[in-house]
Enzyme design. Structure first.
Site, short mmCIF file in Angstrom:
data_model
loop_
_atom_site.label_atom_id
_atom_site.label_comp_id
_atom_site.label_asym_id
_atom_site.label_seq_id
_atom_site.Cartn_x
_atom_site.Cartn_y
_atom_site.Cartn_z
N GLY A 109 -17.51 -22.25 30.77
CA GLY A 109 -17.78 -22.95 29.97
C GLY A 109 -17.78 -23.08 28.83
O GLY A 109 -17.65 -23.91 28.20
N GLU A 112 -14.69 -25.74 29.50
CA GLU A 112 -16.02 -27.29 29.76
C GLU A 112 -16.48 -27.25 28.19
O GLU A 112 -16.02 -28.85 27.84
CB GLU A 112 -17.12 -26.43 30.15
CG GLU A 112 -16.16 -26.50 31.66
CD GLU A 112 -17.18 -26.57 32.89
OE1 GLU A 112 -18.62 -25.22 32.41
OE2 GLU A 112 -17.80 -27.72 33.66
N GLU A 132 -14.45 -19.81 36.90
CA GLU A 132 -15.66 -20.32 37.84
C GLU A 132 -15.25 -19.45 39.55
O GLU A 132 -16.24 -18.86 39.78
CB GLU A 132 -16.36 -21.71 38.08
CG GLU A 132 -17.08 -21.96 36.39
CD GLU A 132 -16.76 -22.56 35.66
OE1 GLU A 132 -15.11 -22.58 35.62
OE2 GLU A 132 -16.50 -22.96 34.30
N1 COA Z 1 -21.22 -13.62 28.38
C1 COA Z 1 -21.88 -12.77 28.12
N2 COA Z 1 -21.11 -11.28 27.61
C2 COA Z 1 -20.02 -11.65 27.73
C3 COA Z 1 -19.09 -12.27 27.56
C4 COA Z 1 -20.06 -13.63 28.90
N3 COA Z 1 -19.09 -14.84 28.68
N4 COA Z 1 -17.82 -12.00 28.73
C5 COA Z 1 -17.35 -11.10 27.41
N5 COA Z 1 -18.80 -10.24 27.05
C6 COA Z 1 -18.83 -9.05 26.97
C7 COA Z 1 -18.07 -8.10 27.64
O1 COA Z 1 -19.45 -7.99 28.28
C8 COA Z 1 -18.63 -6.80 26.58
O2 COA Z 1 -19.90 -6.39 26.15
P1 COA Z 1 -19.89 -4.94 25.82
O3 COA Z 1 -18.69 -4.61 24.42
O4 COA Z 1 -21.27 -4.50 25.76
O5 COA Z 1 -19.49 -4.09 27.23
C9 COA Z 1 -17.74 -7.62 24.98
O6 COA Z 1 -18.45 -9.06 25.24
C10 COA Z 1 -16.45 -7.93 24.82
O7 COA Z 1 -15.56 -8.15 26.04
P2 COA Z 1 -14.57 -7.48 26.83
O8 COA Z 1 -14.13 -7.77 27.60
O9 COA Z 1 -14.29 -5.76 26.64
O10 COA Z 1 -13.51 -8.12 25.04
P3 COA Z 1 -12.00 -8.92 25.43
O11 COA Z 1 -11.57 -9.18 23.40
O12 COA Z 1 -11.22 -7.62 26.15
O13 COA Z 1 -12.12 -9.67 26.97
C11 COA Z 1 -12.84 -12.07 26.94
C12 COA Z 1 -12.80 -10.96 26.13
C13 COA Z 1 -13.39 -13.65 26.40
C14 COA Z 1 -10.98 -12.44 27.78
C15 COA Z 1 -13.37 -11.58 28.51
O14 COA Z 1 -14.36 -10.41 28.29
C16 COA Z 1 -13.89 -11.89 29.93
O15 COA Z 1 -12.78 -12.56 30.67
N6 COA Z 1 -14.64 -12.51 29.50
C17 COA Z 1 -15.65 -13.31 31.26
C18 COA Z 1 -15.22 -14.54 31.15
C19 COA Z 1 -15.31 -15.40 32.28
O16 COA Z 1 -15.30 -15.43 33.21
N7 COA Z 1 -16.81 -16.14 31.55
C20 COA Z 1 -16.34 -17.15 32.76
C21 COA Z 1 -18.31 -17.51 32.55
S1 COA Z 1 -18.46 -18.89 33.95
#
Ligand code: COA
Length: 254
Positions: A109, A112, A132
């Site tokens: 998103g 998006e 996704e």
């Molecule tokens: N929703 C809710 N919480 C999220 C999140 C999301 N989409 N993405 C990250 N967070 C939270 C993590 O759970 C973590 O929380 P915690 O400290 O309570 O464990 C915090 O944000 C930090 O995440 P972390 O992965 O340690 O940070 P980072 O800086 O190393 O990496 C990202 C950041 C965005 C690259 C990685 O978190 C990621 O790939 N997130 C998923 C994104 C995704 O797949 N989105 C598609 C949704 S359809």
């Protein structure tokens, strides 16, 4: 706590998604504030451009708030998504110009949301992606439709079907981002748009968007109709007068 921090800079504003701890993921509360602010600027003649960024340096927006999503009942999810689709569309159709400053990860998103913006400036260290399918879903807020319109069907399919993340350089190369730059660069872009005639800028934006997928004859008619609307503006007269008097124009959006 505000979900979106607003900083006014004259004719443009900088909006910061204020959820660094969840990497600026899209929660219900954040979407409600985005909705309210899109409505506010869309009905204001004072704010011409918005630069949208994420808090901190790690993420622009990590997509759906997956922790909040896990707490939603199955019938709540489509209702939330319908709201996201409506808010994204109203942002896209606003008279205001939106510049996404992708200052960190923009996944799902997050990408998006940036696709609804008119311009995308990406930090050299940032990454984008429609990830996704890795989560067992597909892009649900316009990604399967807006990405191919921007980069072409082939590249869009490659990115969406693999869920691959792309860096800044590649994002610009394929036309996903408009340029690599800093927040200062994004704000300079905003300021340079604000120097131009407000009605002309909005009409040009709508002409491009509305004509993009029509056949050329129909699209040229869209342009003609928008052009005609500029002819009766005070700003058009001011533009010609300023040119003749060799001075910068003073546009009033009338
Ligand atoms: N929703 C809710 N919480 C999220 C999140 C999301 N989409 N993405 C990250 N967070 C939270 C993590 O759970 C973590 O929380 P915690 O400290 O309570 O464990 C915090 O944000 C930090 O995440 P972390 O992965 O340690 O940070 P980072 O800086 O190393 O990496 C990202 C950041 C965005 C690259 C990685 O978190 C990621 O790939 N997130 C998923 C994104 C995704 O797949 N989105 C598609 C949704 S359809």
């Amino acid at each position: 706590m505000s979900e979106i921090i607003i900083e006014a800079r004259g004719a443009y504003e900088v909006w910061t998604i204020n959820g660094e701890a969840r990497r600026n993921a899209m929660s219900k509360a954040m979407m409600a504030e985005l909705d309210a602010n899109v409505s506010r600027v869309s009905s204001s003649r004072d704010v011409r451009v918005v630069v949208l960024r994420g808090a901190g340096t790690k993420a622009f927006c990590a997509g759906a708030d997956l922790k909040e999503r896990a707490t939603m009942k199955p019938d709540e999810v489509p209702i939330f998504l319908d709201g996201v689709r409506r808010i994204f569309r109203s942002l896209e159709r606003s008279d205001c110009v939106f510049i996404a400053f992708i200052n960190g990860a923009a996944f799902g998103g997050g990408t998006e949301l940036s696709l609804c913006c008119d311009l995308r400036v990406i930090d050299p260290a940032a990454e984008m992606g429609l990830t996704e399918v890795k989560l067992g879903i597909i892009p649900g807020a316009g990604g399967t439709q807006r990405l191919p319109r921007l980069v072409g069907k082939g590249v869009a399919k490659e990115l969406i079907l693999t869920g691959r993340r792309v860096g800044a350089e590649e994002a610009v190369k394929i036309g996903l981002a408009t340029r690599v730059g800093s927040q200062e660069d994004a704000e300079k872009l905003a300021a340079s748009i604000c120097e131009n005639a407000p009605i002309a800028v909005s009409l040009a934006k709508h002409a491009i968007d509305e004509g993009a997928h029509l056949d050329l004859d129909a699209a040229l008619q869209v342009e003609q109709a928008k052009y005609a609307q500029t002819l009766t503006t005070e700003d058009r007269v001011e533009g010609l007068k300023a040119f003749a008097e060799k001075r910068p124009p003073v546009y009033r959006g009338r």
